[in-house]
Design a protein around this motif. Structure first.
Motif, PDB file in Angstrom:
ATOM      1  N   ILE A   1      23.346 -24.657  22.256  1.00 16.37           N
ATOM      2  CA  ILE A   1      22.504 -25.829  21.974  1.00 16.37           C
ATOM      3  C   ILE A   1      21.139 -25.382  21.458  1.00 16.37           C
ATOM      4  O   ILE A   1      20.613 -25.893  20.467  1.00 16.37           O
ATOM      5  CB  ILE A   1      22.363 -26.689  23.241  1.00 16.37           C
ATOM      6  CG1 ILE A   1      23.736 -27.230  23.676  1.00 16.37           C
ATOM      7  CG2 ILE A   1      21.369 -27.814  23.008  1.00 16.37           C
ATOM      8  CD1 ILE A   1      23.720 -27.928  25.003  1.00 16.37           C
ATOM      9  N   TRP A   2      20.561 -24.414  22.143  1.00 15.90           N
ATOM     10  CA  TRP A   2      19.232 -23.909  21.775  1.00 15.90           C
ATOM     11  C   TRP A   2      19.253 -23.291  20.370  1.00 15.90           C
ATOM     12  O   TRP A   2      18.333 -23.508  19.573  1.00 15.90           O
ATOM     13  CB  TRP A   2      18.796 -22.882  22.815  1.00 15.90           C
ATOM     14  CG  TRP A   2      17.473 -22.247  22.517  1.00 15.90           C
ATOM     15  CD1 TRP A   2      16.256 -22.630  22.960  1.00 15.90           C
ATOM     16  CD2 TRP A   2      17.256 -21.079  21.708  1.00 15.90           C
ATOM     17  NE1 TRP A   2      15.277 -21.797  22.483  1.00 15.90           N
ATOM     18  CE2 TRP A   2      15.863 -20.825  21.697  1.00 15.90           C
ATOM     19  CE3 TRP A   2      18.091 -20.232  20.993  1.00 15.90           C
ATOM     20  CZ2 TRP A   2      15.303 -19.772  21.017  1.00 15.90           C
ATOM     21  CZ3 TRP A   2      17.525 -19.178  20.293  1.00 15.90           C
ATOM     22  CH2 TRP A   2      16.151 -18.949  20.309  1.00 15.90           C
ATOM     23  N   HIS A   3      20.284 -22.526  20.065  1.00 18.82           N
ATOM     24  CA  HIS A   3      20.350 -21.848  18.766  1.00 18.82           C
ATOM     25  C   HIS A   3      20.466 -22.861  17.627  1.00 18.82           C
ATOM     26  O   HIS A   3      19.914 -22.658  16.532  1.00 18.82           O
ATOM     27  CB  HIS A   3      21.536 -20.875  18.759  1.00 18.82           C
ATOM     28  CG  HIS A   3      21.557 -19.990  17.546  1.00 18.82           C
ATOM     29  ND1 HIS A   3      22.341 -20.244  16.437  1.00 18.82           N
ATOM     30  CD2 HIS A   3      20.877 -18.844  17.271  1.00 18.82           C
ATOM     31  CE1 HIS A   3      22.149 -19.297  15.547  1.00 18.82           C
ATOM     32  NE2 HIS A   3      21.265 -18.429  16.014  1.00 18.82           N
ATOM     33  N   HIS A   4      21.181 -23.949  17.878  1.00 21.75           N
ATOM     34  CA  HIS A   4      21.269 -25.002  16.850  1.00 21.75           C
ATOM     35  C   HIS A   4      19.894 -25.600  16.579  1.00 21.75           C
ATOM     36  O   HIS A   4      19.507 -25.840  15.413  1.00 21.75           O
ATOM     37  CB  HIS A   4      22.253 -26.079  17.319  1.00 21.75           C
ATOM     38  CG  HIS A   4      22.505 -27.132  16.277  1.00 21.75           C
ATOM     39  ND1 HIS A   4      21.700 -28.243  16.147  1.00 21.75           N
ATOM     40  CD2 HIS A   4      23.460 -27.242  15.309  1.00 21.75           C
ATOM     41  CE1 HIS A   4      22.148 -28.999  15.155  1.00 21.75           C
ATOM     42  NE2 HIS A   4      23.213 -28.403  14.623  1.00 21.75           N
ATOM     43  N   ALA A   5      19.104 -25.847  17.632  1.00 21.72           N
ATOM     44  CA  ALA A   5      17.755 -26.376  17.448  1.00 21.72           C
ATOM     45  C   ALA A   5      16.848 -25.361  16.755  1.00 21.72           C
ATOM     46  O   ALA A   5      15.996 -25.700  15.935  1.00 21.72           O
ATOM     47  CB  ALA A   5      17.160 -26.782  18.803  1.00 21.72           C
ATOM     48  N   TRP A   6      17.031 -24.086  17.093  1.00 22.79           N
ATOM     49  CA  TRP A   6      16.225 -23.023  16.482  1.00 22.79           C
ATOM     50  C   TRP A   6      16.447 -22.961  14.966  1.00 22.79           C
ATOM     51  O   TRP A   6      15.488 -22.897  14.185  1.00 22.79           O
ATOM     52  CB  TRP A   6      16.598 -21.695  17.147  1.00 22.79           C
ATOM     53  CG  TRP A   6      15.955 -20.481  16.558  1.00 22.79           C
ATOM     54  CD1 TRP A   6      16.424 -19.712  15.558  1.00 22.79           C
ATOM     55  CD2 TRP A   6      14.707 -19.890  16.958  1.00 22.79           C
ATOM     56  NE1 TRP A   6      15.562 -18.667  15.297  1.00 22.79           N
ATOM     57  CE2 TRP A   6      14.494 -18.751  16.134  1.00 22.79           C
ATOM     58  CE3 TRP A   6      13.755 -20.199  17.915  1.00 22.79           C
ATOM     59  CZ2 TRP A   6      13.378 -17.945  16.270  1.00 22.79           C
ATOM     60  CZ3 TRP A   6      12.635 -19.386  18.048  1.00 22.79           C
ATOM     61  CH2 TRP A   6      12.458 -18.285  17.234  1.00 22.79           C
ATOM     62  N   ARG A   7      17.695 -23.009  14.549  1.00 24.52           N
ATOM     63  CA  ARG A   7      17.993 -22.954  13.125  1.00 24.52           C
ATOM     64  C   ARG A   7      17.629 -24.250  12.411  1.00 24.52           C
ATOM     65  O   ARG A   7      17.346 -24.243  11.209  1.00 24.52           O
ATOM     66  CB  ARG A   7      19.471 -22.636  12.908  1.00 24.52           C
ATOM     67  CG  ARG A   7      19.869 -21.241  13.385  1.00 24.52           C
ATOM     68  CD  ARG A   7      21.323 -20.942  13.060  1.00 24.52           C
ATOM     69  NE  ARG A   7      21.538 -20.868  11.627  1.00 24.52           N
ATOM     70  CZ  ARG A   7      21.384 -19.765  10.889  1.00 24.52           C
ATOM     71  NH1 ARG A   7      21.003 -18.640  11.473  1.00 24.52           N
ATOM     72  NH2 ARG A   7      21.598 -19.780   9.588  1.00 24.52           N
ATOM     73  N   ALA A   8      17.622 -25.356  13.131  1.00 26.84           N
ATOM     74  CA  ALA A   8      17.273 -26.638  12.517  1.00 26.84           C
ATOM     75  C   ALA A   8      15.807 -26.687  12.099  1.00 26.84           C
ATOM     76  O   ALA A   8      15.432 -27.470  11.227  1.00 26.84           O
ATOM     77  CB  ALA A   8      17.578 -27.794  13.470  1.00 26.84           C
ATOM     78  N   LEU A   9      14.983 -25.826  12.698  1.00 27.68           N
ATOM     79  CA  LEU A   9      13.573 -25.810  12.330  1.00 27.68           C
ATOM     80  C   LEU A   9      13.320 -25.060  11.027  1.00 27.68           C
ATOM     81  O   LEU A   9      12.175 -24.965  10.587  1.00 27.68           O
ATOM     82  CB  LEU A   9      12.739 -25.174  13.454  1.00 27.68           C
ATOM     83  CG  LEU A   9      12.573 -26.040  14.705  1.00 27.68           C
ATOM     84  CD1 LEU A   9      11.761 -25.313  15.747  1.00 27.68           C
ATOM     85  CD2 LEU A   9      11.912 -27.368  14.354  1.00 27.68           C
ATOM     86  N   GLY A  10      14.358 -24.476  10.434  1.00 27.62           N
ATOM     87  CA  GLY A  10      14.220 -23.924   9.094  1.00 27.62           C
ATOM     88  C   GLY A  10      13.996 -22.446   9.015  1.00 27.62           C
ATOM     89  O   GLY A  10      13.752 -21.919   7.943  1.00 27.62           O
ATOM     90  N   VAL A  11      14.037 -21.701  10.093  1.00 27.63           N
ATOM     91  CA  VAL A  11      13.847 -20.259  10.055  1.00 27.63           C
ATOM     92  C   VAL A  11      15.180 -19.574  10.198  1.00 27.63           C
ATOM     93  O   VAL A  11      15.906 -19.807  11.162  1.00 27.63           O
ATOM     94  CB  VAL A  11      12.903 -19.794  11.179  1.00 27.63           C
ATOM     95  CG1 VAL A  11      12.849 -18.280  11.239  1.00 27.63           C
ATOM     96  CG2 VAL A  11      11.526 -20.374  10.957  1.00 27.63           C
TER      97      VAL A  11
END
Length: 459
Positions: A153-163
């Motif tokens: 879940i966390w990794h999906h949010a991390w990548r959603a921020l564009g980095v």
């Protein structure tokens, strides 16, 4: 290593509520700093631990539990980076780690920094990083499953921020293998029809395409063959009869010197000449009767000639104190008031007289841009006052020696003859583009960087 089936273990409702709340907060996180803090601190609500670290594949520890700012050169951070770099990264599958799973000195120092039981959860992509947790008790399957799900879940949010995840050799190798798999399954084409060969050939042809090598230099419009008016004598300028940019005719008075000292010296010289003549006439009359007076005639004749030469010289100087225009044209000079009353030396330039339309381009080529330029090569002057009306010219000559400019730098003087008449006045400044020989595009692009590198490294 824990199996993937561990994530299907039945979880307590309280733990599920915590996971849902953390998922919501991860989606609402505004930047990566918040997500990093949640990874190493808020994960404690799902499974207790003593220490946690977040590591990225660029080799640096990105976040630590209980630490606001990481000291990159601290021994703990350096050791932890070496530990995480050696841990497996199998697409997000958690792995139990301890001192025995690490090689050599890195594993021997485990007890100095971390509790006995560690848990490594790599990112789902398997190459960009992971989390490391450590505590004093064994890890339960339920704890591992909760943390693994929280990681996804966390990794999906991390990548959603564009980095994107940082690059590494392992990441490049995996991406290359994934890209090569469809190509290996497809039928092989002839080497001259493969996309890589076609793209490479296109780039090589583009870099080899001949272009005109050009350089830029500060330039201006100057008179081509002006008549330079210099001070004919040493003295003080008394007055000007013309103004800057005025048209004059040949023989017209330009300026005059203060002639009061010359008038006084000329008057004294003339008086001396008159006295010498009177003395000569008296001696000539006496020479008829006295031998002594006859012998003095030669000396008195020389004295008269000397006085006459002095008077003629001062008369000529008085005439030269009025400076006339050597040709018809336009007067090019500074403010006349700066010259009036100023003493000048013989040969000092006062002004110039340029014929109308007798204009050419003068540019100053910097030492770093002194490319080979041929006589007759094209040159274009883009005037600051009229950028949309460039002035075309043909190169006339390039100076062999560099001259020092008012700004302290050295440059080569370049003169170019205009292709045709221009309505722009003398003195307008701009940027001159000078054209050299044709060179490959790759040389045109890399000429200045290569020169800078050679000047820096001396090779």
């Amino acid at each position: 290593m824990a199996s993937e089936g561990s994530e299907h273990i039945q979880m307590e409702p309280q733990a599920l509520g915590v996971l849902l709340d953390m998922s919501r907060r991860a989606r609402e996180a505004g930047d990566h700093a918040v997500l990093s803090f949640m990874a190493v601190n808020d994960s404690h609500a799902l499974a207790p631990f003593r220490q946690a670290a977040m590591w990225l594949a660029d080799g640096a520890v990105h976040a630590l539990s209980g630490v606001v700012q990481i000291e990159a050169n601290a021994p703990y951070a350096q050791w932890l980076g070496r530990v995480c770099a050696g841990l497996p990264g199998a697409n997000g599958v958690p792995a139990l780690v301890d001192a025995g799973t690490l090689p050599g000195a890195v594993g021997a120092e485990w007890g100095d920094w971390l509790p006995a039981f560690g848990l490594w959860i790599p990112f789902p992509d398997g190459v960009s990083g992971g989390w490391l947790f450590a505590r004093d008790t064994h890890w339960r399957d339920i704890d591992i499953a909760l943390l693994a799900e929280w990681m996804r879940i966390w990794h999906h949010a991390w990548r959603a921020l564009g980095v994107r995840a940082p690059w590494s050799w392992r990441h490049l190798r995996n991406r290359g293998a994934a890209a090569a798999a469809p190509l290996a399954a497809a039928p092989r084409r002839p080497w001259w029809r493969r996309p890589r060969f076609l793209w490479t050939s296109a780039v090589v042809l583009l870099l080899a395409f001949p272009v005109r090598l050009t350089v830029l230099a500060p330039g201006e419009l100057v008179p081509a063959r002006p008549a330079v008016v210099r001070a004919p004598l040493e003295g003080v300028i008394g007055s000007f009869a013309v103004k800057p940019n005025h048209r004059v005719a040949a023989g017209q008075l330009l300026f005059s010197f203060d002639d009061a000292p010359l008038q006084a010296r000329l008057e004294v010289s003339r008086q001396g000449l008159a006295g010498a003549l009177a003395e000569y006439r008296q001696a000539a009359q006496l020479a008829l009767s006295e031998e002594k007076s006859k012998s003095q005639l030669a000396m008195l004749t020389a004295k008269v000639e000397e006085r006459q030469a002095e008077a003629d010289y001062l008369g000529g100087q008085l005439e030269r104190s009025r400076v006339l225009a050597p040709q018809s044209g336009i007067v090019l000079m500074d403010d006349p008031s700066e010259w009036i009353g100023r003493p000048v030396a013989v040969g000092e330039r006062i002004l110039r007289v340029a014929a109308p339309g007798d204009v050419e381009v003068e540019a100053w080529l910097p030492l770093g841009d002194a490319i080979p330029l041929r006589a007759g090569a094209g040159a274009t002057l883009y005037l600051n006052a009229s950028p949309l009306a460039p002035v075309g010219a043909r190169l006339r000559y390039v100076a062999h020696d560099a001259l020092q400019r008012p700004d302290g730098g050295y440059a080569y003087r370049v003169r170019a003859t205009l292709d045709g008449a221009t309505t722009h006045r003398v003195g307008l400044k701009g940027t001159a583009k000078l054209a050299g020989d044709r060179v490959p595009l790759v040389y045109w692009v890399l000429r200045r960087p290569l020169a800078a590198i050679r000047q820096t490294i001396g090779y």
